[in-house]
Structures are given as structure tokens and as C-alpha cells.
Design an enzyme around this catalytic site. Structure first.
Site, PDB file in Angstrom:
ATOM      1  N   ASN A 264     -69.865  19.132 -17.778  1.00 30.43           N
ATOM      2  CA  ASN A 264     -69.682  18.334 -18.997  1.00 30.43           C
ATOM      3  C   ASN A 264     -68.185  18.133 -19.214  1.00 30.43           C
ATOM      4  O   ASN A 264     -67.491  19.058 -19.613  1.00 30.43           O
ATOM      5  CB  ASN A 264     -70.310  19.066 -20.196  1.00 30.43           C
ATOM      6  CG  ASN A 264     -70.056  18.336 -21.503  1.00 30.43           C
ATOM      7  OD1 ASN A 264     -69.727  17.152 -21.504  1.00 30.43           O
ATOM      8  ND2 ASN A 264     -70.217  19.039 -22.619  1.00 30.43           N
TER       9      ASN A 264
ATOM     10  N   LYS B 179     -66.772  16.419 -21.429  1.00 31.17           N
ATOM     11  CA  LYS B 179     -66.396  16.182 -22.826  1.00 31.17           C
ATOM     12  C   LYS B 179     -65.451  14.964 -22.895  1.00 31.17           C
ATOM     13  O   LYS B 179     -65.648  14.011 -22.145  1.00 31.17           O
ATOM     14  CB  LYS B 179     -65.767  17.432 -23.440  1.00 31.17           C
ATOM     15  CG  LYS B 179     -66.588  18.688 -23.182  1.00 31.17           C
ATOM     16  CD  LYS B 179     -66.146  19.859 -24.000  1.00 31.17           C
ATOM     17  CE  LYS B 179     -66.915  21.095 -23.565  1.00 31.17           C
ATOM     18  NZ  LYS B 179     -66.897  22.157 -24.566  1.00 31.17           N
TER      19      LYS B 179
ATOM     20  N   HIS C 228     -75.591  18.628 -28.478  1.00 27.18           N
ATOM     21  CA  HIS C 228     -74.515  19.568 -28.138  1.00 27.18           C
ATOM     22  C   HIS C 228     -73.886  20.071 -29.441  1.00 27.18           C
ATOM     23  O   HIS C 228     -73.753  19.302 -30.408  1.00 27.18           O
ATOM     24  CB  HIS C 228     -73.467  18.859 -27.271  1.00 27.18           C
ATOM     25  CG  HIS C 228     -72.479  19.803 -26.665  1.00 27.18           C
ATOM     26  ND1 HIS C 228     -71.448  20.357 -27.393  1.00 27.18           N
ATOM     27  CD2 HIS C 228     -72.387  20.323 -25.417  1.00 27.18           C
ATOM     28  CE1 HIS C 228     -70.748  21.170 -26.608  1.00 27.18           C
ATOM     29  NE2 HIS C 228     -71.300  21.175 -25.403  1.00 27.18           N
TER      30      HIS C 228
ATOM     31  N   GLU D 154     -70.993  20.550 -30.348  1.00 34.19           N
ATOM     32  CA  GLU D 154     -69.829  19.779 -30.824  1.00 34.19           C
ATOM     33  C   GLU D 154     -70.274  18.511 -31.550  1.00 34.19           C
ATOM     34  O   GLU D 154     -69.616  18.061 -32.490  1.00 34.19           O
ATOM     35  CB  GLU D 154     -68.892  19.467 -29.637  1.00 34.19           C
ATOM     36  CG  GLU D 154     -68.173  20.728 -29.179  1.00 34.19           C
ATOM     37  CD  GLU D 154     -67.725  20.725 -27.729  1.00 34.19           C
ATOM     38  OE1 GLU D 154     -67.736  19.667 -27.084  1.00 34.19           O
ATOM     39  OE2 GLU D 154     -67.365  21.818 -27.237  1.00 34.19           O
TER      40      GLU D 154
ATOM     41  N   GLU E 109     -76.840  27.479 -25.557  1.00 32.96           N
ATOM     42  CA  GLU E 109     -75.391  27.633 -25.661  1.00 32.96           C
ATOM     43  C   GLU E 109     -75.042  28.289 -26.996  1.00 32.96           C
ATOM     44  O   GLU E 109     -74.941  27.586 -28.021  1.00 32.96           O
ATOM     45  CB  GLU E 109     -74.715  26.265 -25.596  1.00 32.96           C
ATOM     46  CG  GLU E 109     -74.994  25.496 -24.321  1.00 32.96           C
ATOM     47  CD  GLU E 109     -73.927  24.449 -24.087  1.00 32.96           C
ATOM     48  OE1 GLU E 109     -73.192  24.592 -23.107  1.00 32.96           O
ATOM     49  OE2 GLU E 109     -73.813  23.514 -24.885  1.00 32.96           O
TER      50      GLU E 109
ATOM     51  N   GLY F 283     -66.258  27.388 -24.976  1.00 31.54           N
ATOM     52  CA  GLY F 283     -64.812  27.174 -24.978  1.00 31.54           C
ATOM     53  C   GLY F 283     -63.995  28.360 -25.467  1.00 31.54           C
ATOM     54  O   GLY F 283     -62.799  28.228 -25.710  1.00 31.54           O
TER      55      GLY F 283
ATOM     56  N   SER G 258     -68.559  29.205 -21.654  1.00 34.35           N
ATOM     57  CA  SER G 258     -67.520  29.903 -20.884  1.00 34.35           C
ATOM     58  C   SER G 258     -68.003  30.359 -19.501  1.00 34.35           C
ATOM     59  O   SER G 258     -67.663  31.459 -19.044  1.00 34.35           O
ATOM     60  CB  SER G 258     -66.964  31.086 -21.697  1.00 34.35           C
ATOM     61  OG  SER G 258     -66.385  30.626 -22.896  1.00 34.35           O
TER      62      SER G 258
END
Ligand code: PEP
Length: 260
Positions: free
Chosen positions: A11, A13, A97, A99, A167, A173, A213
Site C-alpha cells: 500500500n 498510500k 483503511h 486512515e 490492522e 506506521g 509495521s
């Protein structure tokens, strides 16, 4: 031995460029890894280049999107429909996701619409679910995951092909991945939860990825767990060399040792 083909999803991003895509895909496609399925989720403007490069390189890396509109078409400025993704040979698209949930206030109703739009176009949704650090500390993980599944899967006319990505938000991250053993426990729970919408046989077929991560050092350990069928990788996927090493680690983890 795993019966589900491991899936490794990169991904990007909001990273990358056309030049970076060319270099990355050339390097990643040069390595033949028939044991696993590799997918690259690029920012939408790079889908055309990705289609062209995949054809030129006869690449085995599949195309993925990071978002899709819940609407089929019409006066929705800025939106990109599932049918448009399909023109660019997109095989998978992320939905939900963290985010997108956190920064773009995407609603459950939007996610439900996105899922059915993808199914209509034959694109496999990769539904991302995961609890926040606070929910984790308060022991609410299962409750949160069930809610995140139900708000999207309840009320769908039929249950189509699906990939889940577990996730935990605090692992994304942060450089602080969940341990492979803890992730396995949640994947096992998720597979059980899926029985509300899918047959027992389908639950065994659905791939559940871990994300948060993941890098070339820890990827193999996740794939050694019974219910972890792949990984969704953000920063660890940006450099082709690191991504290739990660994919090799995954293959190594799922390949039974042949006695000498
Ligand atoms: C992600 O993008 O879903 C992700 C898990 O990012 P990272 O690998 O950087 O934690």
C-alpha cells in the site's frame, strides 16, 4: 501447509511517482514467486502507468486501488467508480483503511456501498478492520471488529469474494507491530465471526491479512501462523529491494522443508 494462497499487498498510500513506479515494478516483476500473490495499491493517477508497465513486463504483480466510490456514476466530483478501476485491470481495492476512517470521516454506509460496487465489477474488496489503542486497552477488540464487519456485510444481497485485513490502528506506521501470536488469536476470532455471513467452507477460503509495521524481518513470523494468510504493508513496501526481501521471507515461511 496452507491451502490459501498467501497474499502480499503493498500500500503506497500517498507516496510515489511514475518514475518510482517504473523502477519498482521492473525490480519486483523480475522475481518469479509463483507461491504467492503480490498486489500493488498505487495512488489512482498511477493506475494507467501500472497497467502499461504490467503489460510490457508481463508482470505477475496485480493492480490494486486504495479507494473506490460507493456510487456507480453521476455528479460526484472527485469520485472514481469501481467500473473505472476495472478498466485499469484493478483486481483488489482497499475499503475502510483506518486512515480513511480517521482523516476522511468515511461512513459505514459509504463502506457498504463501496463493497457492493466492487462486487458488481468483479473486484475483490480488502476490508480493513482494527481497534484503536484505547479500545485495545479496554478489551473491546472483538466487539469493535464484529461491529466493523457487520456494518458493511449486514444487508448485502449476497456475500461475495472478500479479503480481510486486520490492522490494529496503533500498529500502523508506528514501528510497533502486534506480536504474531496475538495477531493469530484475532485472525482466528475473525474467521469465526465471518460465519454470520459465509458458509464454513467459504470461511476457510477467505484470506485474512495482518497489517501494521510489517517488514522483511517480521513478515515470515506472521505467515507461520495458521490463520494469517498474508500481509498488508505500507512503509515496508516502498523500496523494491525491501519488498522483494519481504516476499522471499513470506515464501520461505510457507514452503514446507524438504528433508535433505
Ligand atoms: C498500511 O498501510 O495499511 C500499513 C499497515 O502501514 P505500515 O506498514 O506502514 O504500518
Amino acid at each position: 501447509m496452507k491451502t490459501r494462497t498467501p497474499l502480499v499487498m503493498a500500500n503506497w498510500k500517498q507516496h510515489g511517482s511514475e518514475a518510482a513506479l517504473t523502477d519498482w515494478l521492473t525490480s519486483v516483476s523480475a522475481i518469479d514467486l509463483p507461491e504467492i500473490c503480490r498486489v500493488l495499491c498505487v495512488p489512482l493517477p498511477y493506475l494507467a502507468k501500472l497497467r502499461q508497465q504490467r503489460a510490457e513486463l508481463q508482470s505477475k504483480v496485480q493492480a490494486g486501488a486504495q479507494l473506490v466510490s460507493a456510487f456507480r456514476g453521476g455528479a460526484y466530483t472527485g469520485e472514481v467508480s469501481a467500473a473505472m478501476l476495472s478498466e485499469f485491470q484493478v483486481a483488489y481495492s482497499l475499503i475502510g483503511h483506518s486512515e480513511r476512517r480517521q482523516w476522511f470521516d468515511e461512513t459505514a454506509s459509504a463502506r457498504r456501498g463501496q463493497l457492493s460496487a466492487l462486487w458488481q465489477e468483479g473486484i475483490t474488496p480488502v476490508l480493513c478492520v482494527g481497534e484503536t489503542a484505547l479500545e485495545h486497552q479496554q478489551g473491546q477488540t472483538c466487539e469493535v471488529l464484529m461491529r466493523q464487519l457487520a456494518e458493511v456485510l449486514d444487508g448485502q444481497a449476497t456475500a461475495g469474494p472478500l479479503v480481510l485485513a486486520y490492522e490494529p490502528v496503533f500498529a500502523i506506521g508506528s514501528g510497533k507491530p502486534l506480536s504474531a501470536q496475538s495477531a493469530q488469536q484475532m485472525h482466528q476470532q475473525l474467521r469465526l465471526m465471518l460465519k454470520r455471513w459465509y458458509s464454513a467452507a467459504d470461511c476457510q477460503r477467505i484470506r485474512i491479512l495482518y497489517g501494521g509495521s510489517v517488514n522483511n524481518q517480521n513478515a515470515g513470523e506472521y505467515l507461520r501462523q495458521d490463520d494469517i494468510d498474508g500481509v498488508l504493508v505500507g512503509s515496508g513496501s516502498l523500496q523494491a529491494g525491501a519488498f522483494n526481501a519481504l516476499c522471499h521471507a513470506v515464501v520461505h515461511a510457507v514452503t514446507p522443508l524438504v528433508p535433505a
